[in-house]
Design a protein around this motif. Structure first.
Motif, short mmCIF file in Angstrom:
data_model
loop_
_atom_site.label_atom_id
_atom_site.label_comp_id
_atom_site.label_asym_id
_atom_site.label_seq_id
_atom_site.Cartn_x
_atom_site.Cartn_y
_atom_site.Cartn_z
N ARG A 323 -48.58 46.87 -118.90
CA ARG A 323 -47.91 45.72 -119.52
C ARG A 323 -46.93 46.19 -120.59
NH1 ARG A 323 -51.19 40.54 -119.53
NH2 ARG A 323 -50.28 40.19 -121.59
N TYR A 324 -47.36 47.14 -121.42
CA TYR A 324 -46.51 47.64 -122.50
C TYR A 324 -45.24 48.28 -121.95
CZ TYR A 324 -44.83 50.48 -126.38
OH TYR A 324 -44.03 51.06 -127.34
N PHE A 325 -45.39 49.15 -120.97
CA PHE A 325 -44.24 49.88 -120.44
C PHE A 325 -43.20 48.92 -119.86
CE2 PHE A 325 -41.93 51.84 -116.92
CZ PHE A 325 -41.34 52.91 -117.58
N LEU A 326 -43.64 47.96 -119.04
CA LEU A 326 -42.70 47.08 -118.37
C LEU A 326 -41.86 46.28 -119.36
CD1 LEU A 326 -44.75 45.62 -115.36
CD2 LEU A 326 -43.07 47.47 -115.35
N LEU A 327 -42.45 45.89 -120.48
CA LEU A 327 -41.72 45.05 -121.43
C LEU A 327 -41.08 45.84 -122.57
CD1 LEU A 327 -44.06 41.94 -121.61
CD2 LEU A 327 -42.06 42.33 -120.17
N ARG A 328 -41.43 47.11 -122.71
CA ARG A 328 -40.84 47.95 -123.77
C ARG A 328 -39.64 48.73 -123.29
NH1 ARG A 328 -38.48 50.26 -127.03
NH2 ARG A 328 -39.18 51.49 -128.83
N GLU A 329 -39.63 49.08 -122.01
CA GLU A 329 -38.68 50.06 -121.51
C GLU A 329 -37.24 49.55 -121.50
OE1 GLU A 329 -38.02 54.02 -119.94
OE2 GLU A 329 -39.48 53.02 -121.21
N ILE A 330 -37.03 48.29 -121.11
CA ILE A 330 -35.66 47.77 -120.98
C ILE A 330 -35.56 46.37 -121.57
CG2 ILE A 330 -35.11 49.09 -118.90
CD1 ILE A 330 -35.64 46.39 -117.37
N PRO A 331 -34.35 45.95 -121.96
CA PRO A 331 -34.17 44.56 -122.39
C PRO A 331 -34.46 43.62 -121.22
CG PRO A 331 -32.33 45.91 -123.12
CD PRO A 331 -33.13 46.76 -122.17
N PHE A 332 -35.24 42.58 -121.47
CA PHE A 332 -35.60 41.63 -120.43
C PHE A 332 -34.34 40.89 -119.98
CE2 PHE A 332 -37.81 37.75 -118.83
CZ PHE A 332 -38.66 38.38 -117.94
N GLY A 333 -34.05 40.94 -118.71
CA GLY A 333 -32.83 40.38 -118.16
C GLY A 333 -31.98 41.44 -117.48
N ASP A 335 -31.57 45.22 -115.33
CA ASP A 335 -32.29 46.02 -114.35
C ASP A 335 -32.94 47.20 -115.07
OD1 ASP A 335 -31.40 44.35 -112.36
OD2 ASP A 335 -29.77 45.66 -111.70
N GLY A 336 -34.06 47.69 -114.50
CA GLY A 336 -34.77 48.80 -115.11
C GLY A 336 -35.23 49.81 -114.08
N ASP A 337 -35.57 50.99 -114.55
CA ASP A 337 -36.03 52.05 -113.67
C ASP A 337 -37.45 52.46 -114.05
OD1 ASP A 337 -35.44 54.03 -111.52
OD2 ASP A 337 -35.81 55.47 -113.13
N PHE A 338 -38.35 52.42 -113.07
CA PHE A 338 -39.74 52.83 -113.31
C PHE A 338 -39.83 54.33 -113.06
CE2 PHE A 338 -44.20 53.36 -113.05
CZ PHE A 338 -44.79 52.25 -113.63
N SER A 339 -39.66 55.08 -114.12
CA SER A 339 -39.70 56.54 -114.04
C SER A 339 -41.10 57.03 -114.39
CB SER A 339 -38.68 57.14 -114.99
OG SER A 339 -38.98 58.48 -115.30
N HIS A 340 -41.63 57.91 -113.58
CA HIS A 340 -42.94 58.51 -113.83
C HIS A 340 -42.97 59.18 -115.20
CE1 HIS A 340 -45.17 62.46 -113.50
NE2 HIS A 340 -46.14 61.61 -113.48
N GLU A 341 -41.92 59.94 -115.50
CA GLU A 341 -41.87 60.67 -116.76
C GLU A 341 -41.81 59.70 -117.95
OE1 GLU A 341 -40.03 61.35 -114.10
OE2 GLU A 341 -40.92 63.26 -113.52
N SER A 342 -41.02 58.64 -117.81
CA SER A 342 -40.90 57.67 -118.90
C SER A 342 -42.22 56.94 -119.13
CB SER A 342 -39.80 56.66 -118.60
OG SER A 342 -38.54 57.29 -118.54
N PHE A 343 -42.91 56.61 -118.04
CA PHE A 343 -44.18 55.89 -118.16
C PHE A 343 -45.21 56.74 -118.90
CE2 PHE A 343 -48.30 54.57 -116.17
CZ PHE A 343 -48.36 53.31 -116.74
N ILE A 344 -45.37 57.98 -118.48
CA ILE A 344 -46.34 58.87 -119.14
C ILE A 344 -45.90 59.14 -120.58
CG2 ILE A 344 -47.46 61.13 -119.08
CD1 ILE A 344 -48.23 59.21 -116.81
N GLY A 345 -44.59 59.27 -120.78
CA GLY A 345 -44.09 59.51 -122.13
C GLY A 345 -44.41 58.36 -123.08
N ARG A 346 -44.28 57.14 -122.59
CA ARG A 346 -44.61 55.97 -123.43
C ARG A 346 -46.10 55.96 -123.77
NH1 ARG A 346 -40.42 53.66 -126.03
NH2 ARG A 346 -38.72 53.14 -124.63
N ILE A 347 -46.94 56.26 -122.79
CA ILE A 347 -48.38 56.26 -123.05
C ILE A 347 -48.72 57.28 -124.14
CG2 ILE A 347 -50.65 56.81 -122.09
CD1 ILE A 347 -49.70 55.68 -119.43
#
Length: 647
Positions: A323-333, A335-347
């Protein structure tokens, strides 16, 4: 008695034949965050989601399986309900377009429009896309393919019923002009305005039963069923007649926010709006169309094997991290990219080293220096550090967060929240409670510092709840806060210092354990094969490149204790600036725990975790000596900050 303001939010109703993917999860999580936050502020909330279960694809899939369309829908419905439970979605209503009461409302709307002569029958020839279940004109079709899904279309000639949508084009343009926030974000509003620059055609709202029987029968012609989009869009109003605890269209309509993906913006902004105008029903206040997700820069597709499976991600990393990653990574509205490295980095960076570290070190320090009981602060011991912390926390909860969430700016809300997380960790570093504890004369200051650290976490607990409800509940448990998040905790202003003293803090597991960067967030992402080991070089010398792989960092020892049944091993809690770690060090023969607390030391920070006598060690302390430790490698510079790299 004044009734609380109502907040009615919807997701699209998802097509039952789809497999739930990251796009479905994204919209639903976003709606859930807004619903949870509005409930905290005391508003009456109705949060609706559900399934679109009619149409040609359902009929064809059921026939292929040798079962009825209704049985087919009943089998597929749990795949969405179960995922929403895993993602801790708090929807108040779940509608299915096969609900008899929904079908009654659709037929009532059709009859009223027919009686007003806003529905008529006509012959029609056009290009039909089975996948999208819609007709296209000659100018829309691109080389025999659907302009939306790029699948082949077929030419059909048939008699159908049409809704006089064209009559409402100017009225819709006037509404857009008078209500700038009706379509959001601004880029999507401009798309709709561009679409409406061309003449609006009437909308085919029926399908002959000779071609499609699985749908809602027209009340004025039993030979036809309703076009799936007319059926589906009515759900937003029909649900209010039977799903809320106190059903009432008047109380909850117009909808506050329709959340949709950008691919179905036209159907909502144009089809749905003109249908409502024809029925003389107010339009929703806002239709917000978000962007799409790619994976590692590529469009998601089964053939590429890169589809993100929400079930797999949640099972591996937990719902709150997702939940955190999806709403933190990009401005809502956007397009966004689900990157493995970005996801683990955020965690690791935001959740483990940031919020998790702040909670862990605060609770640990209160247990060590205040016997696990929330300390009593002394106003005379308050400095500018505490007043700055208080100001930042109150501003977040009462100004910044409401401002951004009312604008549906999730990433900016989280950015501001993690600004307070960072400030809290810096506050502990600057006040150094472990140093204060060495002098009994600092008791008042020590208790004041620990109280303010805990108070920061109380404000953060309330701020993160809409985004990460399980995390907030665990924070409240460890801090001894008697919070019931089903209550309107933010209805009134939260005052700094209201936490009170005397509560018992309870040390728990790490909120977010650090994740190995090699871990994969999706079962669709293949694990890399291990490289074959090379033969051992007889020369023990290493290259500069070998040495550069070792991360040496400055750390401060916060706490130390002996490991039972070992005279050699000490379990240390060390501060690395952005995170707190546990390290097991074989220095127990040379030092007692009290000897090392507060020392500034050197550690290997990128060593793989290992267990010593069953206790996990997340790094290595450097010390002099071969068989026996003769001395820790320490720094005497008091201004050297934890986390500083050593080269």
């Amino acid at each position: 008695m004044t009734m609380p303001e109502s907040f009615y939010i919807t997701t699209p109703i998802y097509y039952v034949n789809d497999v739930p993917h990251v796009g479905h999860a994204y919209t639903t999580i976003a709606a859930d965050v807004l619903a949870r936050w509005r409930r905290l502020t005391g508003e009456e909330v109705f949060f609706l989601t559900g399934l679109d279960e009619h149409g040609q694809k359902v009929q064809q899939a059921a026939a292929k399986a040798g079962i009825s369309p209704q049985e087919h829908c009943d089998r597929l419905t749990p795949q969405f309900r179960t995922l929403w439970e895993k993602l801790t979605i708090s929807n108040d209503g779940f509608i299915r377009t096969t609900d008899a009461r929904h079908q009654t409302v659709v037929q009532r709307f059709l009859r009223q429009l027919y009686d007003k002569q806003l529905i008529y029958r006509a012959e029609y020839t056009g290009w039909y896309c089975t996948f999208d279940e819609r007709f296209w004109t000659e100018k829309d079709v691109d080389n025999g393919r659907c302009p939306d899904c790029q699948r082949p279309v077929e030419q059909l000639s048939e008699s159908n019923y049409f809704f006089r949508m064209s009559q409402f084009q100017q009225r819709l343009l006037d509404h857009l002009d008078a209500n700038p926030t009706f379509i959001r974000p601004e880029s999507r509003r401009n798309e709709v305005l561009g679409f409406l620059q061309k003449p609006l055609e009437d909308l085919s709202i029926s399908r002959p039963k000779t071609r499609l029987s699985w749908g809602i029968e027209l009340p004025f012609d039993a030979g036809y069923v309703t076009y799936v989009w007319f059926d589906a869009l009515v759900n937003y109003v029909s649900a209010l007649e039977y799903l809320p605890p106190q059903p009432s269209v008047d109380r909850l309509w117009p909808a506050t926010v329709h959340l949709v993906g950008k691919d179905i913006l036209t159907t909502h902004a144009v089809y749905w709006s003109t249908m409502l105008m024809a029925m003389e029903i107010p339009l929703p206040r806002t239709i917000f169309a978000h962007g799409w997700w790619t994976v590692d820069g590529e469009k998601m597709s089964k053939s590429r094997g890169n589809v993100i499976d929400p079930y797999a991600v949640v099972d591996r990393f937990g719902a709150d991290a997702f939940r955190y990653f999806l709403l933190r990574e990009i401005p809502f509205g956007q397009d966004g990219d689900f990157s493995h490295e970005s996801f683990i980095g955020r965690i690791n960076a935001d959740l483990a080293n940031g919020l998790g570290n702040l909670l862990s070190r605060t609770v640990t320090l209160i247990q060590r220096f205040c016997h696990g009981t929330m300390p009593v602060p002394d106003p005379s011991a308050v400095t500018e550090l505490e007043t700055d912390l208080q100001s930042a926390a109150q501003s977040l909860l009462h100004q910044t967060m409401p401002q951004h969430l009312r604008r549906i700016e999730f990433n900016r809300t989280l950015e501001a929240t993690w600004g307070l997380v960072q400030l809290g960790n810096q506050y502990i570093d600057k006040t150094a409670p472990w140093v204060l504890a060495k002098d009994p004369g600092n008791g008042t200051r020590l208790r004041t510092v620990l109280f303010h650290a805990a108070e920061t976490l109380r404000f953060l607990c309330l701020a993160v709840y809409p985004f990460m409800p399980d995390t907030a509940r665990e924070m409240a448990r460890q801090l001894g806060l008697p919070y019931d998040f089903s209550q309107p905790l933010l209805k009134d202003s939260i005052a700094w210092g209201d936490q009170g003293s005397g509560a018992t803090v309870v040390k728990g597991n790490a909120l977010f354990p650090r994740v190995d960067a090699a871990a994969t967030p999706s079962s669709a992402k293949p694990q890399p094969k291990a490289a074959a080991s090379s033969s051992k070089d007889e020369d023990n010398r290493i290259t500069i490149q070998d040495f550069q792989k070792v991360e040496l960092k400055v750390a401060t020892i916060l706490m130390a204790e002996r490991i039972p049944k070992s005279e050699k091993l000490l379990k240390l809690q060390v501060d690395l600036g952005t995170e707190q770690r546990q390290i097991v060090a074989g220095i127990g023969k040379k030092y007692s725990p009290d000897d090392v607390v507060g020392k500034t030391i050197l550690v290997v920070a990128n060593l793989k975790p290992a267990k010593l006598m069953g206790v996990e060690s997340q790094g290595m302390v450097l010390a002099a000596g071969d068989q026996d430790v003769q001395g820790l490698v320490t720094f005497e510079d008091a201004d050297l900050q934890p986390g500083t790299m050593v080269k």
